[in-house]
Design a protein around this motif. Structure first.
Motif, PDB file in Angstrom:
ATOM      1  N   ALA A  85      -1.270  10.992 -10.524  1.00 10.21           N
ATOM      2  CA  ALA A  85      -1.997  12.256 -10.425  1.00 10.21           C
ATOM      3  C   ALA A  85      -1.202  13.364 -11.116  1.00 10.21           C
ATOM      4  O   ALA A  85      -1.762  14.203 -11.842  1.00 10.21           O
ATOM      5  N   TYR A  86       0.110  13.364 -10.907  1.00  8.97           N
ATOM      6  CA  TYR A  86       0.983  14.330 -11.590  1.00  8.97           C
ATOM      7  C   TYR A  86       0.964  14.116 -13.102  1.00  8.97           C
ATOM      8  O   TYR A  86       0.827  15.068 -13.879  1.00  8.97           O
ATOM      9  N   ILE A  87       1.082  12.850 -13.545  1.00  9.49           N
ATOM     10  CA  ILE A  87       1.126  12.557 -14.978  1.00  9.49           C
ATOM     11  C   ILE A  87      -0.168  12.999 -15.657  1.00  9.49           C
ATOM     12  O   ILE A  87      -0.149  13.601 -16.745  1.00  9.49           O
ATOM     13  N   ALA A  88      -1.316  12.715 -15.027  1.00 13.16           N
ATOM     14  CA  ALA A  88      -2.606  13.033 -15.638  1.00 13.16           C
ATOM     15  C   ALA A  88      -2.852  14.532 -15.734  1.00 13.16           C
ATOM     16  O   ALA A  88      -3.437  15.011 -16.712  1.00 13.16           O
ATOM     17  N   ALA A  89      -2.424  15.277 -14.721  1.00  9.83           N
ATOM     18  CA  ALA A  89      -2.740  16.712 -14.670  1.00  9.83           C
ATOM     19  C   ALA A  89      -1.643  17.601 -15.223  1.00  9.83           C
ATOM     20  O   ALA A  89      -1.898  18.766 -15.557  1.00  9.83           O
ATOM     21  N   SER A  90      -0.406  17.091 -15.331  1.00 11.44           N
ATOM     22  CA  SER A  90       0.711  17.953 -15.719  1.00 11.44           C
ATOM     23  C   SER A  90       0.548  18.621 -17.080  1.00 11.44           C
ATOM     24  O   SER A  90       0.986  19.771 -17.246  1.00 11.44           O
ATOM     25  N   PRO A  91      -0.070  17.989 -18.108  1.00  8.27           N
ATOM     26  CA  PRO A  91      -0.237  18.723 -19.370  1.00  8.27           C
ATOM     27  C   PRO A  91      -1.051  20.004 -19.201  1.00  8.27           C
ATOM     28  O   PRO A  91      -0.736  21.032 -19.800  1.00  8.27           O
ATOM     29  N   PHE A  92      -2.109  19.944 -18.365  1.00  9.90           N
ATOM     30  CA  PHE A  92      -2.932  21.124 -18.138  1.00  9.90           C
ATOM     31  C   PHE A  92      -2.214  22.139 -17.258  1.00  9.90           C
ATOM     32  O   PHE A  92      -2.211  23.336 -17.541  1.00  9.90           O
ATOM     33  N   THR A  94       9.412  16.500  -5.731  1.00  5.44           N
ATOM     34  CA  THR A  94       8.403  15.515  -5.337  1.00  5.44           C
ATOM     35  C   THR A  94       8.480  14.260  -6.197  1.00  5.44           C
ATOM     36  O   THR A  94       8.444  13.134  -5.678  1.00  5.44           O
ATOM     37  N   VAL A  95       8.584  14.433  -7.516  1.00  5.04           N
ATOM     38  CA  VAL A  95       8.674  13.273  -8.402  1.00  5.04           C
ATOM     39  C   VAL A  95       9.991  12.526  -8.176  1.00  5.04           C
ATOM     40  O   VAL A  95      10.025  11.291  -8.158  1.00  5.04           O
ATOM     41  N   SER A  96      11.075  13.266  -7.952  1.00  6.23           N
ATOM     42  CA  SER A  96      12.371  12.617  -7.716  1.00  6.23           C
ATOM     43  C   SER A  96      12.349  11.759  -6.460  1.00  6.23           C
ATOM     44  O   SER A  96      12.995  10.710  -6.407  1.00  6.23           O
ATOM     45  N   ALA A  97      11.601  12.195  -5.436  1.00  5.84           N
ATOM     46  CA  ALA A  97      11.527  11.435  -4.189  1.00  5.84           C
ATOM     47  C   ALA A  97      11.017  10.019  -4.411  1.00  5.84           C
ATOM     48  O   ALA A  97      11.369   9.092  -3.670  1.00  5.84           O
ATOM     49  N   LEU A  98      10.221   9.834  -5.458  1.00  7.29           N
ATOM     50  CA  LEU A  98       9.695   8.496  -5.751  1.00  7.29           C
ATOM     51  C   LEU A  98      10.803   7.505  -6.098  1.00  7.29           C
ATOM     52  O   LEU A  98      10.621   6.299  -5.945  1.00  7.29           O
ATOM     53  N   GLY A  99      11.955   8.003  -6.543  1.00  5.01           N
ATOM     54  CA  GLY A  99      13.076   7.125  -6.845  1.00  5.01           C
ATOM     55  C   GLY A  99      13.603   6.395  -5.620  1.00  5.01           C
ATOM     56  O   GLY A  99      14.223   5.326  -5.747  1.00  5.01           O
ATOM     57  N   LEU A 100      13.380   6.958  -4.441  1.00  2.00           N
ATOM     58  CA  LEU A 100      13.779   6.294  -3.200  1.00  2.00           C
ATOM     59  C   LEU A 100      12.713   5.332  -2.688  1.00  2.00           C
ATOM     60  O   LEU A 100      13.002   4.495  -1.836  1.00  2.00           O
ATOM     61  N   VAL A 101      11.500   5.456  -3.211  1.00  6.71           N
ATOM     62  CA  VAL A 101      10.380   4.667  -2.693  1.00  6.71           C
ATOM     63  C   VAL A 101      10.126   3.408  -3.523  1.00  6.71           C
ATOM     64  O   VAL A 101      10.011   2.300  -2.970  1.00  6.71           O
ATOM     65  N   LEU A 102      10.048   3.560  -4.836  1.00  3.47           N
ATOM     66  CA  LEU A 102       9.470   2.501  -5.671  1.00  3.47           C
ATOM     67  C   LEU A 102      10.267   1.208  -5.638  1.00  3.47           C
ATOM     68  O   LEU A 102       9.720   0.134  -5.390  1.00  3.47           O
ATOM     69  N   GLY A 103      11.570   1.273  -5.888  1.00  3.97           N
ATOM     70  CA  GLY A 103      12.375   0.051  -5.877  1.00  3.97           C
ATOM     71  C   GLY A 103      12.456  -0.572  -4.502  1.00  3.97           C
ATOM     72  O   GLY A 103      12.325  -1.797  -4.347  1.00  3.97           O
ATOM     73  N   LEU A 106       0.826  -1.205   0.000  1.00  2.22           N
ATOM     74  CA  LEU A 106       0.000   0.000   0.000  1.00  2.22           C
ATOM     75  C   LEU A 106       0.862   1.259   0.000  1.00  2.22           C
ATOM     76  O   LEU A 106       0.485   2.280  -0.595  1.00  2.22           O
ATOM     77  N   THR A 107       2.015   1.206   0.657  1.00  2.00           N
ATOM     78  CA  THR A 107       2.964   2.323   0.590  1.00  2.00           C
ATOM     79  C   THR A 107       3.369   2.574  -0.860  1.00  2.00           C
ATOM     80  O   THR A 107       3.354   3.714  -1.350  1.00  2.00           O
ATOM     81  N   PHE A 108       3.742   1.502  -1.551  1.00  2.00           N
ATOM     82  CA  PHE A 108       4.141   1.594  -2.962  1.00  2.00           C
ATOM     83  C   PHE A 108       2.986   2.098  -3.824  1.00  2.00           C
ATOM     84  O   PHE A 108       3.136   3.020  -4.638  1.00  2.00           O
ATOM     85  N   ALA A 109       1.789   1.498  -3.656  1.00  2.00           N
ATOM     86  CA  ALA A 109       0.665   1.801  -4.538  1.00  2.00           C
ATOM     87  C   ALA A 109       0.220   3.251  -4.410  1.00  2.00           C
ATOM     88  O   ALA A 109      -0.073   3.917  -5.420  1.00  2.00           O
ATOM     89  N   PHE A 110       0.157   3.776  -3.190  1.00  4.17           N
ATOM     90  CA  PHE A 110      -0.298   5.156  -3.035  1.00  4.17           C
ATOM     91  C   PHE A 110       0.791   6.162  -3.404  1.00  4.17           C
ATOM     92  O   PHE A 110       0.470   7.281  -3.845  1.00  4.17           O
ATOM     93  N   ALA A 111       2.054   5.780  -3.276  1.00  2.00           N
ATOM     94  CA  ALA A 111       3.120   6.631  -3.812  1.00  2.00           C
ATOM     95  C   ALA A 111       2.993   6.726  -5.328  1.00  2.00           C
ATOM     96  O   ALA A 111       3.144   7.798  -5.927  1.00  2.00           O
ATOM     97  N   MET A 112       2.690   5.583  -5.974  1.00  2.00           N
ATOM     98  CA  MET A 112       2.488   5.585  -7.423  1.00  2.00           C
ATOM     99  C   MET A 112       1.233   6.372  -7.807  1.00  2.00           C
ATOM    100  O   MET A 112       1.189   6.998  -8.867  1.00  2.00           O
ATOM    101  N   THR A 113       0.213   6.361  -6.951  1.00  2.00           N
ATOM    102  CA  THR A 113      -0.987   7.148  -7.229  1.00  2.00           C
ATOM    103  C   THR A 113      -0.652   8.634  -7.278  1.00  2.00           C
ATOM    104  O   THR A 113      -1.184   9.381  -8.111  1.00  2.00           O
ATOM    105  N   ALA A 114       0.225   9.081  -6.380  1.00  2.00           N
ATOM    106  CA  ALA A 114       0.683  10.470  -6.423  1.00  2.00           C
ATOM    107  C   ALA A 114       1.365  10.771  -7.755  1.00  2.00           C
ATOM    108  O   ALA A 114       1.160  11.837  -8.353  1.00  2.00           O
ATOM    109  N   MET A 115       2.154   9.817  -8.247  1.00  2.00           N
ATOM    110  CA  MET A 115       2.833  10.017  -9.524  1.00  2.00           C
ATOM    111  C   MET A 115       1.837  10.077 -10.681  1.00  2.00           C
ATOM    112  O   MET A 115       1.958  10.923 -11.573  1.00  2.00           O
TER     113      MET A 115
END
Length: 421
Positions: free
Chosen positions: A237-244, A323-332, A226-235
Motif C-alpha cells: 500500500a505504501y509502495i503503490a501510493a508513495s509516488p503520489f 512504519t516501513v522499518s518495523a517490517l524488518g522485524l516481521v518479514l524474516g 497471514l501475519t506475514f501476508a498482511f504486513a506485506m500488504t501494508a508495505m
C-alpha cells in the motif's frame, strides 16, 4: 548421497548460498520497481492507455502468485534444484521477450510468464532455507536473506531511472534478463539439492492436494502466514501510493522522492540486520510481536497526523520511515515461524505464503494507487487496516506455537549454517 555437503561446509559457502538465495528472491522488487518510471514512455511507444500499462504490473504479480502455488508443491515431489534451474531459465527467456514486445498485449502476456517462472526463485529460496535450518538459526538466515534482498528496493528505482534515460523502457527488461543469467549461474554452482529423495512426497495430483490440505489445516502456520501476508500488504500500500503522496501532496521532486524511498528501504534493511543479531536472545516470535506492534502504532499515528494536520512533510516522512522499518522485524521472523510449522512440506508452505502475499498485493496496490492520487488518507488507512489484521491473526492463531524442533532441544533435526553470522 552427499546431498547436504555443499550446504553445510563452513566458511564462505553459507554466505555465498544466502547471497544467491537473496538474489533469486529479489526478482520481484527488481521486476516491479525498475520499470515504474517508464510508464509514460511505454504508453507512448506502445500506443496504449495508462490502465493497460498498469495491467502489466498486475499480471506480473498474479503470475508470481500462481507460479509459487504450482512450483512450490512440485518441488516437494521432485526436489528443489531442477525446478529452480528450469524456472530461472524460463524467466530469462520471458524477460527477453518482454524487451522485444511489439504490442501491449504481448507485454501483458509475457509479464505473466515472467512472474510465473520467476516464482521459482522466490518460493524455492525459502524452501531451501527450511530444508537446511531450524529454529532461531532459520530465523537468522531468513533475516539475513531479507537484509541482502532489501538492497533491491533501494537500487531498483535509481537503477531503473538511469537505464530508462539511456536505453528506454526496453533496456530495463534486458537488464532483468542479465540478472536472470546471474541467477542461473549462481544457482547452478552454489545451490545443491537440499531435499533428498527419502524426504520427498509421493507422486500424483491427489498427493499434492493432500499435502496442501495438511498445510492449510495447520492453525499456527496459517496464523504466521497471514501475519506475514498482511504486513506485506501494508508495505505494498505504501509502495503503490508513495509516488503520489510524496511527490504530488508533499511536493518532493523525482530525485528527492527516490532518495526518500531508498532511505525507507534502508531502514527496513537495518531493522532486518538488528533482527538477525537479536533473534538468538529475544526469539523470533517476540521480535515478530514487537515488529507488528510497531507497524500498527506507526500506521495509526500516520493516519491521525494526515487526517488532523493535513500531511505535514517532516512528521509524515518520519512516520513512514518508522512504519516501513518495523517490517524488518516481521518479514524474516514470520517467514521462519510459518515454515517451521510445516517442515515436511516446505515447498507447499512457502508457496502458499508467497502466493497469498502477492495476491493481496495485486488487489491492494492498484486500488490504493488510484484512490490515493490526491490524498494520503487511503494509503494510511490501508496500512492501518492491514497492520490491524496482521496483529489480529498473530494474537489469535499462534498461541503456544514454537519453532519446532529446536525449541524442544531436538538438535539432531536442526541443520546448522556455520559461517553465517
Amino acid at each position: 548421497m552427499g546431498t547436504f555437503h555443499a550446504m553445510t561446509n563452513p566458511g564462505k559457502t553459507s554466505a555465498s548460498l544466502l547471497g544467491i538465495l537473496a538474489l533469486l528472491s529479489a526478482i520481484a522488487p527488481f521486476a516491479i520497481d525498475m520499470y515504474l518510471p517508464a510508464f509514460p514512455q511505454m504508453m507512448s511507444d506502445l500506443n496504449t492507455s495508462a490502465t493497460s500499462v498498469q495491467l502489466t504490473l498486475t499480471t506480473f504479480m498474479l503470475g508470481l502468485a500462481t507460479g509459487q502455488l504450482v512450483i512450490g508443491p512440485l518441488s516437494d515431489q521432485f526436489g528443489r534444484r531442477r525446478p529452480l534451474l528450469l524456472g530461472t531459465v524460463a524467466c530469462l527467456a520471458a524477460s527477453a521477450l518482454c524487451a522485444l514486445a511489439p504490442t501491449i498485449e504481448w507485454l501483458i502476456a509475457m509479464r505473466f510468464v515472467q512472474g510465473f517462472s520467476g516464482a521459482a526463485g522466490v518460493v524455492l529460496a525459502r524452501a531451501v532455507i527450511t530444508d537446511i535450518a531450524r529454529g532461531v538459526n532459520a530465523a537468522r538466515m531468513f533475516s539475513i536473506m531479507m537484509t541482502v534482498g532489501g538492497i533491491a528496493p533501494v537500487l531498483a528505482p535509481l537503477l531503473g531511472s538511469g537505464i530508462i534515460q539511456g536505453f528506454g523502457w526496453r533496456g530495463v527488461f534486458w537488464v532483468l534478463a542479465g540478472l536472470n543469467l546471474l541467477m542461473i549461474i549462481g544457482a547452478a554452482f552454489l545451490v545443491r539439492e537440499s531435499l533428498p529423495p527419502e524426504r520427498r512426497s509421493a507422486g500424483g495430483l491427489k498427493v499434492l492436494g493432500s499435502n496442501a490440505g495438511q498445510v492449510l489445516r495447520n492453525k499456527p502456520y496459517l496464523g504466521f502466514t497471514l501475519t506475514f501476508a498482511f504486513a506485506m500488504t501494508a508495505m505494498f500500500a505504501y509502495i503503490a501510493a508513495s509516488p503520489f503522496v510524496l511527490q504530488n501532496i508533499i511536493g518532493l521532486g523525482s530525485t528527492t522522492y527516490s532518495l526518500a524511498f531508498g532511505a525507507n528501504a534502508l531502514g527496513l534493511t537495518a531493522a532486518s540486520i538488528v533482527s538477525a543479531r537479536l533473534v538468538t536472545r529475544a526469539g523470533p516470535k517476540r521480535l515478530t510481536y514487537i515488529g507488528v506492534g510497531s507497524l500498527l502504532a506507526g500506521s495509526a499515528a500516520l493516519l491521525c497526523i494526515i487526517v488532523f494536520a493535513g500531511t505535514p512533510a517532516i512528521p509524515t516522512m518520519l512516520l513512514l520511515f518508522v512504519t516501513v522499518s518495523a517490517l524488518g522485524l516481521v518479514l524474516g521472523n514470520a517467514s521462519a515461524l510459518a515454515t517451521a510449522q510445516v517442515t515436511r512440506f516446505a515447498g507447499t508452505g512457502s508457496a502458499i505464503l508467497g502466493a497469498l502475499q502477492f495476491t493481496l498485493a495485486a488487489i491492494a496496490s492498484p486500488i490504493v494507487g488510484m484512490a490515493g492520487e490526491h490524498s494520503a488518507v487511503p494509503m494510511a488507512a490501508a496500512m492501518l487496516v492491514s497492520a490491524g489484521i496482521s496483529a489480529l491473526f498473530l494474537c489469535t492463531m499462534t498461541r503456544g506455537a514454537s519453532m519446532q524442533p529446536e525449541e524442544e532441544g531436538n538438535e539432531k533435526s536442526a541443520v546448522s549454517a556455520p559461517g553465517v553470522k
